[in-house]
Motif scaffolding. Structure first.
Motif, PDB file in Angstrom:
ATOM      1  N   GLY A  59      -3.747  63.472 -22.017  1.00  0.00           N
ATOM      2  CA  GLY A  59      -4.773  63.924 -21.077  1.00  0.00           C
ATOM      3  C   GLY A  59      -4.186  64.799 -19.975  1.00  0.00           C
ATOM      4  N   GLU A  60      -5.046  65.118 -19.015  1.00  0.00           N
ATOM      5  CA  GLU A  60      -4.656  65.953 -17.874  1.00  0.00           C
ATOM      6  C   GLU A  60      -5.248  65.377 -16.609  1.00  0.00           C
ATOM      7  N   GLY A  61      -4.503  65.507 -15.531  1.00  0.00           N
ATOM      8  CA  GLY A  61      -5.000  65.042 -14.250  1.00  0.00           C
ATOM      9  C   GLY A  61      -4.111  65.510 -13.121  1.00  0.00           C
ATOM     10  N   ARG A  76       0.636  67.884 -10.967  1.00  0.00           N
ATOM     11  CA  ARG A  76      -0.160  67.942 -12.201  1.00  0.00           C
ATOM     12  C   ARG A  76       0.342  66.870 -13.151  1.00  0.00           C
ATOM     13  N   LEU A  77      -0.578  66.086 -13.702  1.00  0.00           N
ATOM     14  CA  LEU A  77      -0.247  65.025 -14.640  1.00  0.00           C
ATOM     15  C   LEU A  77      -0.591  65.476 -16.050  1.00  0.00           C
ATOM     16  N   VAL A  78       0.434  65.701 -16.858  1.00  0.00           N
ATOM     17  CA  VAL A  78       0.289  66.090 -18.260  1.00  0.00           C
ATOM     18  C   VAL A  78       1.300  65.271 -19.064  1.00  0.00           C
ATOM     19  N   PRO A  79       1.127  65.190 -20.382  1.00  0.00           N
ATOM     20  CA  PRO A  79       2.051  64.388 -21.183  1.00  0.00           C
ATOM     21  C   PRO A  79       3.511  64.737 -20.911  1.00  0.00           C
ATOM     22  N   GLY A  80       4.314  63.684 -20.728  1.00  0.00           N
ATOM     23  CA  GLY A  80       5.742  63.839 -20.477  1.00  0.00           C
ATOM     24  C   GLY A  80       6.132  63.807 -19.013  1.00  0.00           C
ATOM     25  N   VAL A  81       5.161  63.906 -18.098  1.00  0.00           N
ATOM     26  CA  VAL A  81       5.459  63.875 -16.661  1.00  0.00           C
ATOM     27  C   VAL A  81       5.593  62.430 -16.203  1.00  0.00           C
ATOM     28  N   CYS A  82       6.599  62.182 -15.370  1.00  0.00           N
ATOM     29  CA  CYS A  82       6.827  60.871 -14.785  1.00  0.00           C
ATOM     30  C   CYS A  82       6.830  61.037 -13.266  1.00  0.00           C
ATOM     31  N   VAL A  83       6.089  60.186 -12.551  1.00  0.00           N
ATOM     32  CA  VAL A  83       6.030  60.251 -11.090  1.00  0.00           C
ATOM     33  C   VAL A  83       6.280  58.861 -10.513  1.00  0.00           C
ATOM     34  N   THR A  96      -8.656  65.572 -14.774  1.00  0.00           N
ATOM     35  CA  THR A  96      -9.198  66.927 -14.655  1.00  0.00           C
ATOM     36  C   THR A  96      -9.543  67.545 -16.010  1.00  0.00           C
ATOM     37  N   GLY A  97      -9.258  66.843 -17.091  1.00  0.00           N
ATOM     38  CA  GLY A  97      -9.510  67.391 -18.422  1.00  0.00           C
ATOM     39  C   GLY A  97     -10.762  66.821 -19.063  1.00  0.00           C
TER      40      GLY A  97
END
Length: 137
Positions: A59-61, A76-83, A96-97
């Motif tokens: 997903g996206e966010g 931006r939150l997309v696959p593979g991002v770590c926060v 957002t998607g």
């Protein structure tokens, strides 16, 4: 030793609004699987005693984070991002998607209960459908 699957994990609702599955619980931390439906904007908050680490699966966010020292930004939150959500950081997330935003969330130490999340005003108007609350984001 423990083994859990998404299909067998207990489900609930985070105090911020996401649909969650309780994946793993231990003496030093716990992990959930979080799903944010399209169009949902979670409630903003800060935590009383924990740090969180998120890993985006699909997903996206976006997540807005504001540190106690005043540093803030939107990631931006997309696959593979770590926060990370360090203790004392105010944050808010949204999908957002057109597909759900899905991520794992690890809390250290373990999530103590819904009183952990102190709801505050954030940059976005929350949009959460009404359902019972359950656990961490």
């Amino acid at each position: 030793m423990k083994t859990t699957t998404i299909e067998t994990a207990a489900s609930g609702r985070s105090p911020l609004g996401a649909l969650i599955r309780f994946l793993m619980e231990g003496p030093h931390g716990n992990m959930i699987h979080s799903t944010v439906p399209p169009g949902m904007v979670g409630r903003a908050c800060h935590f009383r005693s924990i740090d969180e680490y998120w890993y985006v699966l699909s997903g996206e966010g976006e997540v807005w984070r504001s540190a106690p020292d005043g540093h803030q930004g939107v990631t931006r939150l997309v696959p593979g991002v770590c926060v990370d959500i360090p203790l004392g950081t105010t944050f808010q997330y949204r999908c957002t998607g057109n597909l759900p935003l899905v991520f794992t969330c690890t809390a250290l130490p373990p999530w103590p209960g819904d009183d952990e999340a102190v709801i505050v005003d954030g940059p976005w108007e929350p949009r959460v459908d009404p359902e019972p609350r359950a656990h961490s984001d």
